[in-house]
Design an enzyme around this catalytic site. Structure first.
Site, PDB file in Angstrom:
ATOM      1  CD  GLU A  42      39.864  41.292  35.690  1.00 14.10           C
ATOM      2  OE1 GLU A  42      39.749  40.062  34.949  1.00 14.10           O
ATOM      3  OE2 GLU A  42      38.575  41.415  36.207  1.00 14.10           O
ATOM      4  CG  HIS A  91      37.265  36.472  37.494  1.00 14.75           C
ATOM      5  ND1 HIS A  91      36.426  37.324  37.548  1.00 14.75           N
ATOM      6  CD2 HIS A  91      38.601  36.967  36.578  1.00 14.75           C
ATOM      7  CE1 HIS A  91      36.846  38.574  36.873  1.00 14.75           C
ATOM      8  NE2 HIS A  91      38.085  38.349  36.655  1.00 14.75           N
ATOM      9  CG  ASN A 129      30.542  31.266  39.644  1.00 21.85           C
ATOM     10  OD1 ASN A 129      31.688  31.592  40.160  1.00 21.85           O
ATOM     11  ND2 ASN A 129      29.960  32.474  39.282  1.00 21.85           N
ATOM     12  CE1 TYR A 172      35.150  38.572  41.742  1.00 21.27           C
ATOM     13  CE2 TYR A 172      36.172  37.855  43.772  1.00 21.27           C
ATOM     14  CZ  TYR A 172      35.702  37.470  42.457  1.00 21.27           C
ATOM     15  OH  TYR A 172      35.466  36.235  42.122  1.00 21.27           O
ATOM     16  CE  LYS A 181      34.737  32.378  41.088  1.00 15.78           C
ATOM     17  NZ  LYS A 181      33.782  33.500  41.213  1.00 15.78           N
TER      18      LYS A 181
HETATM   19  P1  ADP Z   1      30.901  37.025  36.687  1.00 12.33           P
HETATM   20  O1  ADP Z   1      32.011  36.246  37.549  1.00 12.33           O
HETATM   21  O2  ADP Z   1      30.160  36.190  35.999  1.00 12.33           O
HETATM   22  O3  ADP Z   1      31.867  37.896  35.858  1.00 12.33           O
HETATM   23  P2  ADP Z   1      30.337  39.087  38.555  1.00 12.33           P
HETATM   24  O4  ADP Z   1      31.622  39.824  38.293  1.00 12.33           O
HETATM   25  O5  ADP Z   1      29.048  40.015  38.326  1.00 12.33           O
HETATM   26  O6  ADP Z   1      29.992  37.628  37.931  1.00 12.33           O
HETATM   27  O7  ADP Z   1      30.146  38.686  40.041  1.00 12.33           O
HETATM   28  C1  ADP Z   1      31.342  38.100  40.731  1.00 12.33           C
HETATM   29  C2  ADP Z   1      30.935  36.700  41.465  1.00 12.33           C
HETATM   30  O8  ADP Z   1      30.106  37.179  42.259  1.00 12.33           O
HETATM   31  C3  ADP Z   1      30.213  35.933  40.529  1.00 12.33           C
HETATM   32  O9  ADP Z   1      31.223  34.946  39.823  1.00 12.33           O
HETATM   33  C4  ADP Z   1      29.427  35.001  41.637  1.00 12.33           C
HETATM   34  O10 ADP Z   1      30.517  34.171  42.243  1.00 12.33           O
HETATM   35  C5  ADP Z   1      29.305  35.916  42.630  1.00 12.33           C
HETATM   36  N1  ADP Z   1      27.977  36.555  42.545  1.00 12.33           N
HETATM   37  C6  ADP Z   1      27.483  37.468  41.757  1.00 12.33           C
HETATM   38  N2  ADP Z   1      26.023  37.821  41.823  1.00 12.33           N
HETATM   39  C7  ADP Z   1      25.761  37.082  43.086  1.00 12.33           C
HETATM   40  C8  ADP Z   1      24.548  36.748  43.903  1.00 12.33           C
HETATM   41  N3  ADP Z   1      23.660  37.627  43.685  1.00 12.33           N
HETATM   42  N4  ADP Z   1      24.521  35.870  44.912  1.00 12.33           N
HETATM   43  C9  ADP Z   1      25.524  35.199  45.171  1.00 12.33           C
HETATM   44  N5  ADP Z   1      26.958  35.213  44.484  1.00 12.33           N
HETATM   45  C10 ADP Z   1      26.848  36.345  43.406  1.00 12.33           C
END
Ligand code: ADP
Length: 164
Positions: free
Chosen positions: A140, A129, A126, A50, A10
């Site tokens: 995807e 993805h 983080n 997303y 990202k």
């Molecule tokens: P992942 O990327 O671990 O598969 P998700 O698909 O559920 O997780 O969420 C997509 C992205 O949204 C996450 O990687 C994170 O960057 C962000 N995210 C998810 N939940 C939250 C939250 N409660 N607050 C802020 N950012 C969030």
């Protein structure tokens, strides 16, 4: 058992110049890079990527993700390997960086929490993805890559990881 999975480094990973160190981890474990490029996502592309986050986590988090994904270019990759979807998710670590164990990509390179993100009205940055299921991986990969951008070639993994 051989699977393909989509990985995005990202905008925070690209801007923090961590792409090489993260890609190295996938090469080290024996995953094969079969597609890779730097992409500036459009709003439409980011929203499609997303779409499920809107359903699972609500409109606000969807909007934050769509904005963040467009903040700069991302490195998009397709990795191939044995049960690669589960393996890559394990290497990536949990969504909340604070909870991701040391040794995982999120745990080693980030530490934000849900509480901090909520208080500051921001997405958890983080870094990465990775597809979470076979269905997601299929969708995807098709969203980010054309068939022509995925390459078949021989690597040492044909002998030492995938063969005898
Ligand atoms: P992942 O990327 O671990 O598969 P998700 O698909 O559920 O997780 O969420 C997509 C992205 O949204 C996450 O990687 C994170 O960057 C962000 N995210 C998810 N939940 C939250 C939250 N409660 N607050 C802020 N950012 C969030």
């Amino acid at each position: 058992m051989m699977e393909r999975t989509l990985v995005l480094l990202k905008p925070d990973a690209v801007q923090r110049a961590l792409t090489g160190r993260i890609i190295q981890r996938f090469e080290d474990v024996g995953l094969k890079i079969i597609g890779m490029k730097l992409v500036q996502a459009s709003r439409e592309h980011a929203t499609t990527h997303y779409a499920d986050v809107g359903v699972r986590r609500g409109a606000k988090i969807l909007e934050q993700n769509v904005n963040f994904l467009q903040e700069g270019p991302v490195v998009a990759m397709v990795l191939e390997g044995i049960q690669a979807i589960e393996l890559v998710r394990k290497m990536v670590g949990s969504t909340e960086s604070k909870a991701a164990p040391p040794g995982t990509i999120r745990g080693d390179f980030s530490h934000q929490s849900y509480a901090y993100a909520d208080t500051h009205n921001m997405v958890i940055k983080n870094l990465i993805h990775a597809s979470s299921s076979q269905d997601d991986a299929k969708k995807e990969i098709a969203l980010w890559f054309s068939e022509k951008e995925l390459y078949a070639y021989k690597s040492v993994h044909e002998k030492h990881t995938f063969g005898k």
